[in-house]
Write a protein that holds these residues in place. Sequence first.
Motif, PDB file in Angstrom:
ATOM      1  N   MET A  48       0.837  -1.202   0.000  1.00  0.00           N
ATOM      2  CA  MET A  48       0.000   0.000   0.000  1.00  0.00           C
ATOM      3  C   MET A  48       0.873   1.254   0.000  1.00  0.00           C
ATOM      4  SD  MET A  48      -3.046  -1.131   2.577  1.00  0.00           S
ATOM      5  CE  MET A  48      -2.153  -2.203   3.685  1.00  0.00           C
ATOM      6  N   VAL A  49       1.917   1.251   0.828  1.00  0.00           N
ATOM      7  CA  VAL A  49       2.854   2.375   0.869  1.00  0.00           C
ATOM      8  C   VAL A  49       3.555   2.497  -0.475  1.00  0.00           C
ATOM      9  CG1 VAL A  49       4.955   3.253   1.970  1.00  0.00           C
ATOM     10  CG2 VAL A  49       3.189   2.152   3.356  1.00  0.00           C
ATOM     11  N   PHE A  50       3.995   1.361  -1.017  1.00  0.00           N
ATOM     12  CA  PHE A  50       4.687   1.362  -2.301  1.00  0.00           C
ATOM     13  C   PHE A  50       3.818   1.977  -3.393  1.00  0.00           C
ATOM     14  CE2 PHE A  50       5.517  -0.645  -6.386  1.00  0.00           C
ATOM     15  CZ  PHE A  50       6.848  -0.299  -6.565  1.00  0.00           C
ATOM     16  N   MET A  51       2.576   1.513  -3.513  1.00  0.00           N
ATOM     17  CA  MET A  51       1.708   2.015  -4.584  1.00  0.00           C
ATOM     18  C   MET A  51       1.373   3.494  -4.389  1.00  0.00           C
ATOM     19  SD  MET A  51       1.284  -0.136  -6.945  1.00  0.00           S
ATOM     20  CE  MET A  51       0.005   0.668  -7.870  1.00  0.00           C
ATOM     21  N   LEU A  52       1.107   3.916  -3.172  1.00  0.00           N
ATOM     22  CA  LEU A  52       0.767   5.308  -2.921  1.00  0.00           C
ATOM     23  C   LEU A  52       1.916   6.235  -3.313  1.00  0.00           C
ATOM     24  CD1 LEU A  52      -1.251   7.353  -1.668  1.00  0.00           C
ATOM     25  CD2 LEU A  52       0.024   7.050   0.463  1.00  0.00           C
ATOM     26  N   PHE A  53       3.116   5.917  -2.844  1.00  0.00           N
ATOM     27  CA  PHE A  53       4.242   6.789  -3.143  1.00  0.00           C
ATOM     28  C   PHE A  53       4.741   6.619  -4.582  1.00  0.00           C
ATOM     29  CE2 PHE A  53       4.244   7.052   1.447  1.00  0.00           C
ATOM     30  CZ  PHE A  53       4.378   8.417   1.610  1.00  0.00           C
ATOM     31  N   PHE A  54       4.466   5.473  -5.189  1.00  0.00           N
ATOM     32  CA  PHE A  54       4.758   5.305  -6.610  1.00  0.00           C
ATOM     33  C   PHE A  54       3.921   6.276  -7.437  1.00  0.00           C
ATOM     34  CE2 PHE A  54       3.582   3.252 -10.641  1.00  0.00           C
ATOM     35  CZ  PHE A  54       4.827   3.195 -11.237  1.00  0.00           C
ATOM     36  N   VAL A  55       2.634   6.390  -7.076  1.00  0.00           N
ATOM     37  CA  VAL A  55       1.755   7.323  -7.781  1.00  0.00           C
ATOM     38  C   VAL A  55       2.234   8.755  -7.567  1.00  0.00           C
ATOM     39  CG1 VAL A  55      -0.594   8.257  -7.865  1.00  0.00           C
ATOM     40  CG2 VAL A  55      -0.228   5.797  -7.748  1.00  0.00           C
ATOM     41  N   PHE A  56       2.634   9.095  -6.324  1.00  0.00           N
ATOM     42  CA  PHE A  56       3.147  10.442  -6.066  1.00  0.00           C
ATOM     43  C   PHE A  56       4.429  10.703  -6.859  1.00  0.00           C
ATOM     44  CE2 PHE A  56       1.111  10.484  -1.610  1.00  0.00           C
ATOM     45  CZ  PHE A  56      -0.076  10.942  -2.134  1.00  0.00           C
ATOM     46  N   HIS A  57       5.233   9.671  -7.052  1.00  0.00           N
ATOM     47  CA  HIS A  57       6.520   9.826  -7.720  1.00  0.00           C
ATOM     48  C   HIS A  57       6.353  10.031  -9.231  1.00  0.00           C
ATOM     49  CE1 HIS A  57      10.691   9.318  -8.797  1.00  0.00           C
ATOM     50  NE2 HIS A  57      10.419   8.220  -9.494  1.00  0.00           N
ATOM     51  N   VAL A  58       5.599   9.172  -9.880  1.00  0.00           N
ATOM     52  CA  VAL A  58       5.518   9.230 -11.344  1.00  0.00           C
ATOM     53  C   VAL A  58       4.334  10.032 -11.851  1.00  0.00           C
ATOM     54  CG1 VAL A  58       6.716   7.049 -11.635  1.00  0.00           C
ATOM     55  CG2 VAL A  58       4.228   7.076 -11.548  1.00  0.00           C
ATOM     56  N   GLY A  59       3.378  10.322 -10.995  1.00  0.00           N
ATOM     57  CA  GLY A  59       2.188  11.041 -11.435  1.00  0.00           C
ATOM     58  C   GLY A  59       1.096  10.082 -11.843  1.00  0.00           C
TER      59      GLY A  59
END
Length: 138
Positions: A48-59
Amino acid sequence: MLEWDRTGISHLAGEIALVAGLLMWATTFPAIRRRFFEVFFYTHYLYMVFMLFFVFHVGISYALISFPGFYIFMVDRFLRFLQSRNNVKLVSARVLPCETVELTFSKNPSEFNNDPSVLSSSIDYLIKNPMLNMLIQC
């Protein structure tokens, strides 16, 4: 590196996603997974942390590429949650002569599978698995 950029790519969000992904990956080694299974199991909730911050990172536009697989994963988790809510009744428990515990559970008749191929593959698995074969011979 440690600033949260409001436009473009946020490096800090990518670093957090990377650390979460590396922690999940590090616990998949067989020695760690077998010896510390609970660490392996609970570490994988970092998805969940990975996906959330992945979205913040790449848009959101690039993250949409991974959402179909993530959606299927979430549906699978939800179905597993619903299936795990069924209660199971312990019918009997006994210790066999070779110090193996035998547990007998009641089964819901609506969940019984009459497919002969499933039975055949289960028997083949029991015959080919030496540890289970040893338990059957007790």
